[in-house]
Design a protein around this motif. Sequence first.
Motif, PDB file in Angstrom:
ATOM      1  N   VAL A   1       0.931  -1.255  -0.055  1.00  0.00           N
ATOM      2  CA  VAL A   1       0.098  -0.061   0.032  1.00  0.00           C
ATOM      3  C   VAL A   1       0.768   1.191   0.121  1.00  0.00           C
ATOM      4  N   ASP A   2       2.134   1.152   0.565  1.00  0.00           N
ATOM      5  CA  ASP A   2       3.161   2.411   0.706  1.00  0.00           C
ATOM      6  C   ASP A   2       3.347   2.534  -0.962  1.00  0.00           C
ATOM      7  N   PRO A   3       3.403   4.002  -1.367  1.00  0.00           N
ATOM      8  CA  PRO A   3       3.680   4.246  -2.813  1.00  0.00           C
ATOM      9  C   PRO A   3       5.102   3.597  -3.229  1.00  0.00           C
ATOM     10  N   ALA A   4       6.064   3.902  -2.263  1.00  0.00           N
ATOM     11  CA  ALA A   4       7.185   3.253  -2.729  1.00  0.00           C
ATOM     12  C   ALA A   4       7.403   1.776  -2.895  1.00  0.00           C
ATOM     13  N   ASP A   5       6.620   1.190  -2.009  1.00  0.00           N
ATOM     14  CA  ASP A   5       6.495  -0.314  -2.022  1.00  0.00           C
ATOM     15  C   ASP A   5       5.923  -0.688  -3.489  1.00  0.00           C
ATOM     16  N   VAL A   6       4.760   0.151  -3.701  1.00  0.00           N
ATOM     17  CA  VAL A   6       3.897  -0.337  -5.118  1.00  0.00           C
ATOM     18  C   VAL A   6       4.999   0.122  -6.300  1.00  0.00           C
ATOM     19  N   GLY A   7       5.627   1.287  -6.040  1.00  0.00           N
ATOM     20  CA  GLY A   7       6.712   1.407  -7.429  1.00  0.00           C
ATOM     21  C   GLY A   7       7.724   0.379  -7.454  1.00  0.00           C
ATOM     22  N   ARG A   8       8.142   0.058  -6.193  1.00  0.00           N
ATOM     23  CA  ARG A   8       9.197  -1.183  -6.343  1.00  0.00           C
ATOM     24  C   ARG A   8       8.701  -2.573  -7.074  1.00  0.00           C
ATOM     25  N   LEU A   9       7.157  -2.888  -6.793  1.00  0.00           N
ATOM     26  CA  LEU A   9       6.805  -4.082  -7.305  1.00  0.00           C
ATOM     27  C   LEU A   9       6.669  -3.923  -8.951  1.00  0.00           C
ATOM     28  N   PHE A  10       6.361  -2.662  -9.366  1.00  0.00           N
ATOM     29  CA  PHE A  10       6.325  -2.574 -10.644  1.00  0.00           C
ATOM     30  C   PHE A  10       7.646  -2.355 -11.386  1.00  0.00           C
ATOM     31  N   LEU A  11       8.562  -2.024 -10.773  1.00  0.00           N
ATOM     32  CA  LEU A  11       9.763  -1.503 -11.342  1.00  0.00           C
ATOM     33  C   LEU A  11      10.384  -2.803 -12.516  1.00  0.00           C
ATOM     34  N   ALA A  12      10.175  -3.887 -12.014  1.00  0.00           N
ATOM     35  CA  ALA A  12      10.393  -5.167 -13.129  1.00  0.00           C
ATOM     36  C   ALA A  12       9.972  -4.885 -14.320  1.00  0.00           C
ATOM     37  N   ARG A  13       8.461  -4.523 -14.149  1.00  0.00           N
ATOM     38  CA  ARG A  13       7.607  -4.418 -15.389  1.00  0.00           C
ATOM     39  C   ARG A  13       8.406  -3.317 -16.256  1.00  0.00           C
ATOM     40  N   ARG A  14       8.450  -2.493 -15.796  1.00  0.00           N
ATOM     41  CA  ARG A  14       8.895  -1.106 -16.496  1.00  0.00           C
ATOM     42  C   ARG A  14      10.302  -1.057 -17.190  1.00  0.00           C
ATOM     43  N   MET A  15      11.089  -2.022 -16.525  1.00  0.00           N
ATOM     44  CA  MET A  15      12.437  -2.092 -17.033  1.00  0.00           C
ATOM     45  C   MET A  15      12.705  -3.437 -17.896  1.00  0.00           C
ATOM     46  N   ALA A  16      11.551  -4.112 -17.976  1.00  0.00           N
ATOM     47  CA  ALA A  16      11.810  -5.366 -18.868  1.00  0.00           C
ATOM     48  C   ALA A  16      12.248  -5.246 -20.216  1.00  0.00           C
ATOM     49  N   TYR A  17      11.810  -4.388 -20.774  1.00  0.00           N
ATOM     50  CA  TYR A  17      12.324  -4.154 -22.321  1.00  0.00           C
ATOM     51  C   TYR A  17      13.467  -3.777 -22.580  1.00  0.00           C
ATOM     52  N   PRO A  18      14.286  -2.760 -21.684  1.00  0.00           N
ATOM     53  CA  PRO A  18      15.645  -2.347 -21.865  1.00  0.00           C
ATOM     54  C   PRO A  18      16.453  -3.245 -21.364  1.00  0.00           C
ATOM     55  N   ALA A  19      16.008  -4.127 -20.275  1.00  0.00           N
ATOM     56  CA  ALA A  19      16.673  -5.372 -19.957  1.00  0.00           C
ATOM     57  C   ALA A  19      17.121  -6.348 -21.015  1.00  0.00           C
ATOM     58  N   LEU A  20      15.993  -6.579 -21.866  1.00  0.00           N
ATOM     59  CA  LEU A  20      16.096  -7.689 -22.752  1.00  0.00           C
ATOM     60  C   LEU A  20      16.758  -7.141 -23.795  1.00  0.00           C
ATOM     61  N   GLU A  21      16.854  -5.823 -24.139  1.00  0.00           N
ATOM     62  CA  GLU A  21      17.609  -5.310 -25.306  1.00  0.00           C
ATOM     63  C   GLU A  21      19.091  -5.401 -25.116  1.00  0.00           C
ATOM     64  N   ARG A  22      19.469  -5.568 -23.738  1.00  0.00           N
ATOM     65  CA  ARG A  22      20.927  -5.806 -23.749  1.00  0.00           C
ATOM     66  C   ARG A  22      21.520  -7.035 -23.787  1.00  0.00           C
ATOM     67  N   LEU A  23      20.397  -8.224 -24.225  1.00  0.00           N
ATOM     68  CA  LEU A  23      20.764  -9.351 -24.539  1.00  0.00           C
ATOM     69  C   LEU A  23      20.658  -9.576 -25.963  1.00  0.00           C
TER      70      LEU A  23
END
Length: 470
Positions: A318-340
């Motif tokens: 419920v804490d905004p920082a925790d919610v952002g943490r949970l969704f960080l992996a989703r937002r960074m998925a595409y650039p992370a894959l581009e490194r491959l």
Amino acid sequence: MVRTAIISNDLAGDLSALVKKGMVLTDDQSFATYSHDDAEWAPFETPLAVVLASTTSEVANVVRYANERGIRVVPRGAGTGLSGGANSVAACIILSLELMNDVIEINADERFAVAQAGVINDALREEAAAVGLWYPPDPASSGISTIGGNAATNAGGICCVKYGVTGDYVLGMTVVLADGEIVHLGHRTAKGVTGYDLTGLMVGSEGTLGIITEVIVKLLPLAGREEQGIVGYFPSLTAAGVAVAAISSEGIVPAALELIDRTCLRAVDEWLNLGLPANVDVLLLAKIDEGGTAGRELADRVAAVFRDSGGSNVEQAVDPADVGRLFLARRMAYPALERLGPVLTEDVCVPRSAVPEMLSRIQASAARHNVVIANIAHAGDGNLHPLIIAQVGDLPAQARAKAAFDQIVDDCRALGGTVTGEHGVGLLKLPGARDELEPRVISMHQSVKDALDPHGTLNPGKAFPHLITS
């Protein structure tokens, strides 16, 4: 009809007289940077010149000059597109609107904003938030993509399962037509139905009918939203798909419902060291933004669906920082894959009930063609993004990747889906669009194009399959 281009011996000099000093680029590095968007798999040509416009008048000057001489114009914003819609074509000028980045007005009383086309999505959201308002459309590239590009492709985003896509918020716009004339479409009022919906026609037209230079978007109140995040890990894509279908069948409308598979999770964790579990196949992320008791109860229901569908390690935040943490992996998925390696990005949308079957078919396509396919998805509305990876220089792998891409498109259509949910047709989806659209519908597209751009000046060969016959 497209005319033979009349190219001046001093094209750069001619263009320099139409825009601010130093805004015409003809060096090899600029051509390499501006000749394509993020769809490296789509074809592109070397442009005649790159022009960085600063005002609507400068855009009009360049388009008028090009139209009179039979030179094509390919507009672009930040170049974050994934379908080749901003890729350079032969004998063209690349016209970038990235410098047009002012938020001209935010009207808190009437709840709308006026922004130039080059404004970054997140920058608009920040300025709106400063006066207690919210701009909902949030593509995963919201930190780097522009409002003009979002409108031109009718971009979706993580929250569109509940709040809709860019076009649902566009009230009006300023557009430069193919002959260089400037027109103003739409309205600044909460309602307005005068004449044909030409604003809606321009949204999603991918720069083929006019160049959007300013956009009027409606805003929502920021107050009353209390975001909660729910995540769960699943043993297979099919199990996660069952959870997605169950949430829909129960009538739950989350603010977001996103999927990330094992390949994406590993790529993100190896890059950012987030400490993600190593023994899971799929992560589902949901967001609820209703406030009070109703919101808490809805979040609990989503968590229960995750568990009942085979999810483990279900976590709520419920804490905004925790919610952002949970969704960080989703937002960074595409650039992370581009490194491959180079990523061939799919963008298919199927009925929500067909998500499990479509995910299963994607896995089968990966096995059949012997390619690596990672999956991220706006799973709550059936918009799936299989990401096919093939290394640079491995031509057989690239050929297999393209075959898998085409198979996924066919499977999507067989399940009653559409070949693009938010990235646009561009170049990569022209064959799929040809198969999806009826011949008369394609001819209707051509009639509109001919009426607004009779010489084929603006972004020719993109968005609809008028030239694709096989």
